[in-house]
Design a protein around this motif. Structure first.
Motif, short mmCIF file in Angstrom:
data_model
loop_
_atom_site.label_atom_id
_atom_site.label_comp_id
_atom_site.label_asym_id
_atom_site.label_seq_id
_atom_site.Cartn_x
_atom_site.Cartn_y
_atom_site.Cartn_z
N GLN A 130 0.80 -1.21 0.00
CA GLN A 130 0.00 0.00 0.00
C GLN A 130 0.84 1.27 0.00
N VAL A 131 1.92 1.29 0.75
CA VAL A 131 2.72 2.51 0.88
C VAL A 131 3.26 3.00 -0.47
N VAL A 133 2.19 2.47 -3.43
CA VAL A 133 1.06 2.86 -4.27
C VAL A 133 0.52 4.20 -3.79
N THR A 134 0.29 4.31 -2.50
CA THR A 134 -0.26 5.53 -1.93
C THR A 134 0.68 6.71 -2.15
N GLN A 135 1.97 6.48 -1.90
CA GLN A 135 2.93 7.57 -2.05
C GLN A 135 2.96 8.12 -3.47
N LYS A 138 -1.53 8.68 -5.10
CA LYS A 138 -2.58 9.47 -4.46
C LYS A 138 -2.11 10.85 -4.02
N ARG A 139 -1.18 11.39 -4.76
CA ARG A 139 -0.75 12.75 -4.47
C ARG A 139 -1.84 13.73 -4.87
#
Length: 184
Positions: A130-131, A133-135, A138-139
């Protein structure tokens, strides 16, 4: 998985997930050496069982039993059987949880997994996926279509794994070989 198995042939592949049928099918395709039900997922089911018990420490006690006893799943099944005999409320929840623990008992040998220093929960793997991908994805103000997002994630995975240069040269060689075969 083939790449990992080739690099580390003696390392066991451990597949841990919730007990949903589609999760198990996906994990079985990896041909793991060991399969397990995520310990914390099993504890959620145990919480439902504890709601029917008169012992207020039931959930914590049986959570410990589930992870520390060689047949923790069997102990929980016995507890549910006792509760079914004595519970005055609806038995539907208990019967559903009994079916869950019976169906998954063989994948709940947490003591054995821990003795082999193998994981019993999927949280670290979920966070590790997840990290990145999120980093990246999802900016603020970012919008992705599936193909573009997958392309960025693939490049990021190659960079983070240290394999970018190897794959990049393979792509270049492939493109060069294709262009050599084209007649103008």
């Amino acid at each position: 998985m083939a790449h990992i198995r080739a690099l580390r042939p003696n390392s066991p592949i451990v597949a841990v997930a919730d007990a949903a049928q589609d999760s198990r099918i996906d994990l079985e395709s990896l041909e793991p050496n060991v399969q397990g039900v995520d310990y914390w997922h099993a504890c959620q089911h145990l919480k439902t069982v504890a709601d029917h018990a008169t012992d207020t420490d039931c959930s914590e006690t049986h959570r410990d039993l589930l992870i520390e006893h060689p047949d923790g799943g069997g102990r929980v099944i016995a507890l549910i059987g006792t509760l079914l005999k004595t519970a005055s409320s609806s038995h539907a929840d208990l019967e559903r949880e009994l079916a869950f623990f019976k169906r998954n008992r063989h994948r709940m040998d947490y003591r054995e997994l821990q003795s082999r220093t193998l994981i019993v929960g999927s949280g670290t793997v979920e966070a590790a996926n997840q990290v990145p991908v999120t980093q990246r994805m999802k900016r603020s103000e970012m919008r992705w279509k599936v193909d573009g997002g997958q392309g960025i994630l693939s490049i990021r995975a190659l960079l983070k794994s240290g394999r970018f240069n190897v794959v990049w040269y393979e792509v270049l060689n492939s493109m060069t070989a294709r262009n050599d075969n084209v007649s103008y």
